[in-house]
Design an enzyme around this catalytic site. Structure first.
Site, PDB file in Angstrom:
ATOM      1  N   LYS A 250      -4.359   7.629  -3.595  1.00 54.23           N
ATOM      2  CA  LYS A 250      -2.938   7.843  -3.787  1.00 54.23           C
ATOM      3  C   LYS A 250      -2.474   6.824  -4.811  1.00 54.23           C
ATOM      4  O   LYS A 250      -2.553   5.634  -4.582  1.00 54.23           O
ATOM      5  CB  LYS A 250      -2.189   7.645  -2.470  1.00 54.23           C
ATOM      6  CG  LYS A 250      -2.434   8.776  -1.507  1.00 54.23           C
ATOM      7  CD  LYS A 250      -1.735   8.544  -0.198  1.00 54.23           C
ATOM      8  CE  LYS A 250      -2.542   7.609   0.663  1.00 54.23           C
ATOM      9  NZ  LYS A 250      -1.922   7.326   1.946  1.00 54.23           N
TER      10      LYS A 250
ATOM     11  N   MET B  68       3.403  -4.274  -1.442  1.00 57.92           N
ATOM     12  CA  MET B  68       3.927  -3.072  -2.100  1.00 57.92           C
ATOM     13  C   MET B  68       5.331  -3.275  -2.664  1.00 57.92           C
ATOM     14  O   MET B  68       6.115  -2.336  -2.704  1.00 57.92           O
ATOM     15  CB  MET B  68       3.945  -1.898  -1.104  1.00 57.92           C
ATOM     16  CG  MET B  68       2.582  -1.521  -0.600  1.00 57.92           C
ATOM     17  SD  MET B  68       2.632  -0.304   0.710  1.00 57.92           S
ATOM     18  CE  MET B  68       2.987  -1.299   2.134  1.00 57.92           C
TER      19      MET B  68
ATOM     20  N   ASP C 119     -10.029   5.551  -1.227  1.00 59.19           N
ATOM     21  CA  ASP C 119      -9.029   5.559  -2.294  1.00 59.19           C
ATOM     22  C   ASP C 119      -9.362   4.401  -3.231  1.00 59.19           C
ATOM     23  O   ASP C 119     -10.418   3.778  -3.074  1.00 59.19           O
ATOM     24  CB  ASP C 119      -7.598   5.510  -1.721  1.00 59.19           C
ATOM     25  CG  ASP C 119      -7.451   4.463  -0.645  1.00 59.19           C
ATOM     26  OD1 ASP C 119      -7.784   3.298  -0.942  1.00 59.19           O
ATOM     27  OD2 ASP C 119      -7.035   4.796   0.480  1.00 59.19           O
TER      28      ASP C 119
HETATM   29  C1  LIG Z   1      -0.983   0.285   1.116  1.00 58.89           C
HETATM   30  S1  LIG Z   1      -0.975  -1.447   1.155  1.00 58.89           S
HETATM   31  C2  LIG Z   1      -2.535  -1.726   1.876  1.00 58.89           C
HETATM   32  C3  LIG Z   1      -2.713  -3.118   2.412  1.00 58.89           C
HETATM   33  C4  LIG Z   1      -4.102  -3.345   2.965  1.00 58.89           C
HETATM   34  N1  LIG Z   1      -4.334  -2.518   4.117  1.00 58.89           N
HETATM   35  C5  LIG Z   1      -4.370  -4.799   3.311  1.00 58.89           C
HETATM   36  O1  LIG Z   1      -4.523  -5.151   4.484  1.00 58.89           O
HETATM   37  O2  LIG Z   1      -4.487  -5.597   2.377  1.00 58.89           O
HETATM   38  C6  LIG Z   1      -1.231  -1.778  -0.548  1.00 58.89           C
HETATM   39  C7  LIG Z   1      -0.657  -3.120  -0.961  1.00 58.89           C
HETATM   40  O3  LIG Z   1      -1.524  -4.171  -0.594  1.00 58.89           O
HETATM   41  C8  LIG Z   1      -1.379  -5.227  -1.506  1.00 58.89           C
HETATM   42  N2  LIG Z   1      -2.704  -5.532  -2.099  1.00 58.89           N
HETATM   43  C9  LIG Z   1      -3.881  -5.020  -1.702  1.00 58.89           C
HETATM   44  N3  LIG Z   1      -4.904  -5.581  -2.404  1.00 58.89           N
HETATM   45  C10 LIG Z   1      -4.342  -6.454  -3.256  1.00 58.89           C
HETATM   46  C11 LIG Z   1      -4.865  -7.344  -4.241  1.00 58.89           C
HETATM   47  N4  LIG Z   1      -6.173  -7.459  -4.474  1.00 58.89           N
HETATM   48  N5  LIG Z   1      -3.982  -8.101  -4.930  1.00 58.89           N
HETATM   49  C12 LIG Z   1      -2.675  -8.023  -4.709  1.00 58.89           C
HETATM   50  N6  LIG Z   1      -2.124  -7.206  -3.803  1.00 58.89           N
HETATM   51  C13 LIG Z   1      -2.938  -6.432  -3.065  1.00 58.89           C
HETATM   52  C14 LIG Z   1      -0.371  -4.787  -2.549  1.00 58.89           C
HETATM   53  O4  LIG Z   1       0.892  -5.246  -2.141  1.00 58.89           O
HETATM   54  C15 LIG Z   1      -0.480  -3.284  -2.441  1.00 58.89           C
HETATM   55  O5  LIG Z   1       0.667  -2.652  -2.933  1.00 58.89           O
END
Ligand SMILES: C[S@@+](CC[C@H](N)C(=O)[O-])C[C@H]1O[C@@H](n2cnc3c(N)ncnc32)[C@H](O)[C@@H]1O
Length: 255
Positions: free
Chosen positions: A60, A175, A38
Site C-alpha cells: 500500500k 505516519m 508490502d
Molecule cells: C503503517 S506504520 C507501520 C509501523 C510498523 N508496524 C512498526 O512497528 O514500525 C508505517 C509507519 O512506520 C514508520 N516507519 C516504519 N519504518 C520506518 C523507518 N525505517 N524509518 C522511519 N519511519 C518508519 C513511519 O512513520 C511509517 O509511516
C-alpha cells in the site's frame, strides 16, 4: 482449527536494517511457501526472500492502494486454505500500527491457525539509531505512540490533542509527515511550549537515514525545506536534545 488448513505467521521484520530481523522471523521466512508482503520491510529484507516461495506484493503506497485491507484478509484466508505455510511479512512490529490485530482476528474467525512473531518496532528503533532514547531518567519516564496521519477535515478525531499537549512524556508520531504542520499546531494550540524539541527521522536504520531537528514552532518549515518524505518518525520532547550528545548511529550493514 482445521488440520487441512495451513498456518499463517504474522511476522514483523523490524525497521529496515536486515540485522534487526529476529532469528525466528528469518527461520520462518526461509521456510515459507507463500509470502504476502508490502514494501515497508525494505529492499534488503525483501530481496532475501527465498526464490522457492510464492511472493505476493499487497503493498500500500500513499494514495495508491494496490490491495485493500479486506482483500488482504481474504487473500490470507484463501492461501491458508490451500494447506500451505504462509508468512505475512510486515515492517516493524505487526501489532504496532500494523493492522496485524485485524488480520489475526479474521484468521481466528475463519478457523485458521496463526502465530504472531513480534518485530522491532520503528517507534523505538528509529529514534534509537538517531541517538534519541524514547525514555531517559533525567528527561522523562513516559512515552506514547500515536498515528499522525488523521485527516484534518475529519470532524471526529481519535486523538485527544489537549491531553497530548499536557502529556509530559515523549510523543512518538508514526505516519505523520503530511500532517506534520497540522500536528505541531494542534500541540501548540493546546498549550505545548513552541520551543519543545522535535526530530523527524526518515528511513531510520537504513543507510540513507536522515535526521531533521527543530522545535514545534519551526519543524514544519524545516521539513518542507528539506523535502522530508515518508517513511518517517517524529519525536517530540526533551529526549530529542540527546541527539546532539549521543549522535547518529552509523548503519553498519551493507545493503
Ligand atoms: C503503517 S506504520 C507501520 C509501523 C510498523 N508496524 C512498526 O512497528 O514500525 C508505517 C509507519 O512506520 C514508520 N516507519 C516504519 N519504518 C520506518 C523507518 N525505517 N524509518 C522511519 N519511519 C518508519 C513511519 O512513520 C511509517 O509511516
Amino acid at each position: 482449527m482445521s488440520g487441512k488448513y495451513g498456518k499463517v505467521y504474522l511476522i514483523g521484520s523490524g525497521p529496515g536494517d536486515p540485522e534487526l530481523l529476529t532469528l525466528k522471523a528469518r527461520r520462518l521466512i526461509d521456510s515459507a511457501e507463500v509470502i504476502v508482503y508490502d514494501q515497508l520491510p525494505g529492499k534488503a529484507i525483501l530481496e532475501s526472500m527465498p526464490a522457492s516461495a510464492e511472493k505476493i506484493d499487497v503493498g500500500k503506497y500513499a494514495g495508491n492502494h494496490t490491495m485493500t485491507q479486506p482483500e488482504i484478509n481474504e487473500l490470507l484466508v484463501q492461501k491458508a486454505k490451500t494447506g500451505k505455510m504462509i508468512v505475512r511479512l510486515k515492517g516493524g512490529d505487526p501489532y504496532v500500527f500494523g493492522r496485524g490485530g485485524e488480520e489475526a482476528e479474521v484468521l481466528v474467525a475463519a478457523g485458521i491457525e496463526f502465530e504472531v512473531v513480534p518485530g522491532i518496532t520503528s517507534a523505538i528503533a528509529v529514534p534509537a539509531y538517531a541517538g534519541i532514547p524514547v525514555t531517559h531518567r533525567e528527561n522523562t519516564s513516559m512515552v506514547t505512540f500515536i498515528t499522525g496521519h488523521e485527516d484534518p477535515t475529519k470532524q471526529e478525531t481519535g486523538l485527544d490533542w489537549e491531553a497530548l499537549a499536557k502529556f509530559g512524556g515523549t510523543l512518538v508520531i508514526l505516519m505523520g509527515v503530511k500532517m506534520l504542520g497540522r500536528n505541531a499546531e494542534q500541540l501548540m494550540k493546546h498549550g505545548k511550549d513552541p520551543s519543545t524539541p522535535v526530530a523527524v527521522i526518515e528511513r531510520g536504520t537504513r543507510p540513507d537515514q536522515r535526521v531533521t531537528v527543530g522545535t514545534l514552532l519551526n519543524i514544519a518549515e524545516l521539513a518542507k525545506e528539506r523535502k522530508v518524505k515518508a517513511p518517517a518518525i517524529t519525536v517530540v520532547g526533551d529526549v530529542v536534545n540527546l541527539h546532539a550528545i549521543l549522535g547518529e548511529q552509523k548503519v553498519e550493514t551493507e545493503f
